[in-house]
Design an enzyme around this catalytic site. Structure first.
Site, PDB file in Angstrom:
ATOM      1  N   HIS A 199      68.194 -27.285   6.827  1.00 18.95           N
ATOM      2  CA  HIS A 199      68.836 -28.233   5.897  1.00 18.95           C
ATOM      3  C   HIS A 199      68.225 -29.624   5.942  1.00 18.95           C
ATOM      4  O   HIS A 199      68.589 -30.499   5.166  1.00 18.95           O
ATOM      5  CB  HIS A 199      70.362 -28.267   6.110  1.00 18.95           C
ATOM      6  N   CYS A 323      76.035 -37.749  13.007  1.00 15.98           N
ATOM      7  CA  CYS A 323      76.870 -37.185  14.063  1.00 15.98           C
ATOM      8  C   CYS A 323      77.745 -38.240  14.706  1.00 15.98           C
ATOM      9  O   CYS A 323      78.754 -37.930  15.330  1.00 15.98           O
ATOM     10  CB  CYS A 323      75.982 -36.557  15.129  1.00 15.98           C
TER      11      CYS A 323
END
Ligand SMILES: *Cc1c(COP(=O)(O)O)cnc(C)c1O
Length: 380
Positions: A199, A323
């Site tokens: 991705h 993240c």
């Protein structure tokens, strides 16, 4: 919208979606079946393995499909640690690795492994002398990322690979940000293990691979069926594997065109921001960084507030890595760089893709100028 967060994820190429589609309905067979439609799927998996191996100058049997970058990193670190525990229990890595590597190392500490987390210089580069100095009799693995996802710094992986080889230590590199963005050759770098994720280069989320050099002593990570040469159990995700293969093919074909274009936008943006906005620092080096990565710190400013203002205009960037978005802690990468207190809160990352234009960069820089001034004025 202006999307400038390609290090977090990328849009899937329409041709990739088209290529994947038949494998959900018509060609749905389990590749392990004993009939024709199964062997066809087995074959397409093998073809994809060959295609990916070629992109790295590896052999097809050295490519193992996983669920993505995080799994590949976990497998590399823990799989090497367990399989080589009789030889030693010391691992060398850096303070600026992705959490998938750092937290795998932390996990191993609970089981008696010792980890050296190397410092980096002010640009985020690890010093080769430091790597060498950290090597011990019981060192089994060196794990250093190819390119940093937050600040774009490229690490000297070829030199580290040779050093590791000289000392008979295995070398893993997290190349999630590098694979299909810059040329990569596992032979040249003496790389034993390499992680990648689809991705990040126009493929679907939830698929990636770990390259494992033939003959490397490593434990399987997911136990069960005999898939992936008995190293990674679970029915193969055929549509996603096919999709990743197509994404590799497409992005490899235009690697240099994309690279040059992104590099141009990167340098243009760095130049304009440094020139036109006061109290700004570039994180990471000027040249030796990912072609599509820009990361700034603005003095006495909150990066989060800046992101909100950009978001209102449908400009999408991030404060560091995706993240860390939920955490208010400054990024571990910027901390490792030693970014000063009055700068560290004001971090913002822009990462380009092939669709971005100079007009977009101009629009973003103009808004940045205005927003930075407004935010600073309002705090006085
Ligand atoms: C995105 C990323 C990962 C994690 O990959 P996933 O496929 O999202 O699990 C690991 N390392 C780096 C450097 C990354 O940028």
């Amino acid at each position: 919208m202006i999307y400038l967060d390609h290090a977090a994820t990328t849009r899937v190429y329409p041709q990739v979606i088209k290529e994947m589609e038949p494998y959900f309905y018509e060609k749905f067979a389990n590749p392990s079946g004993a009939y024709d439609i199964s062997s066809e799927n087995k074959e397409v998996i093998q073809k994809t393995r060959e295609k990916i191996a070629q992109a790295l100058n590896a052999k097809p049997n050295e490519i193992f499909f996983t669920s993505g970058g995080s799994e590949s990193d976990n497998w590399a670190v823990k799989g090497i640690a367990i399989a080589n525990r009789e030889k030693g229990r010391h691992i060398i890595t850096t303070k600026t690795e992705h959490h998938a590597v750092l937290y795998s190392c932390k996990y191993l500490e609970r089981y008696g492994y010792e980890i050296t987390y190397l410092d980096v210089d002010s640009q985020g580069r690890v010093r080769i002398e430091d790597v060498e100095a950290a090597i011990r009799e019981d060192t089994i693995l060196i794990s250093v990322m190819a390119a940093n996802n937050e600040i774009g710094t490229l690490q000297p992986i070829e030199a580290i690979g040779w050093l590791a080889k000289k000392h008979g230590i295995l070398f893993h590199t997290d190349a999630v940000q590098m694979f299909c963005q810059l040329p990569l050759d596992v032979g040249k770098g003496e790389i034993d293990l390499l992680s990648a994720s689809a991705h990040k280069f126009g493929g679907p989320k939830g698929i990636g691979f770990l390259y494992i050099k033939e003959g490397t002593k490593i434990e399987p990570y997911i136990h069960g069926g005999g898939q992936e040469n008995k190293m990674r159990a679970g029915t193969e995700n055929v549509p996603y594997i096919v999709g990743m293969g197509k994404a590799v093919e497409i992005s490899r074909k235009k690697l240099y065109a994309t690279l040059n274009r992104e590099q141009y936008l990167r340098d243009y943006m760095i130049h304009r921001v440094m020139e036109e906005i006061p109290g700004v620092k570039l994180n990471g080096p000027f040249r030796n960084r990912l072609p599509g990565n820009v990361n700034f710190c603005f003095e006495n400013l909150s990066g989060a507030s800046l992101l909100i203002l950009l978001n209102e205009r449908e400009i999408y960037a991030s404060a560091g890595s995706a993240c860390n978005a939920d955490s208010s802690e400054p990024s571990h990468v910027l901390q490792a760089l030693g970014v000063p207190e009055n700068y560290i809160e004001g971090a913002i990352r822009f990462t380009f893709g092939e669709e971005n234009t100079r007009q977009e960069v101009d629009e973003v820089v103009n808004l940045l100028k205005k927003s930075v001034k407004e935010l600073r004025d309002s705090e006085q």
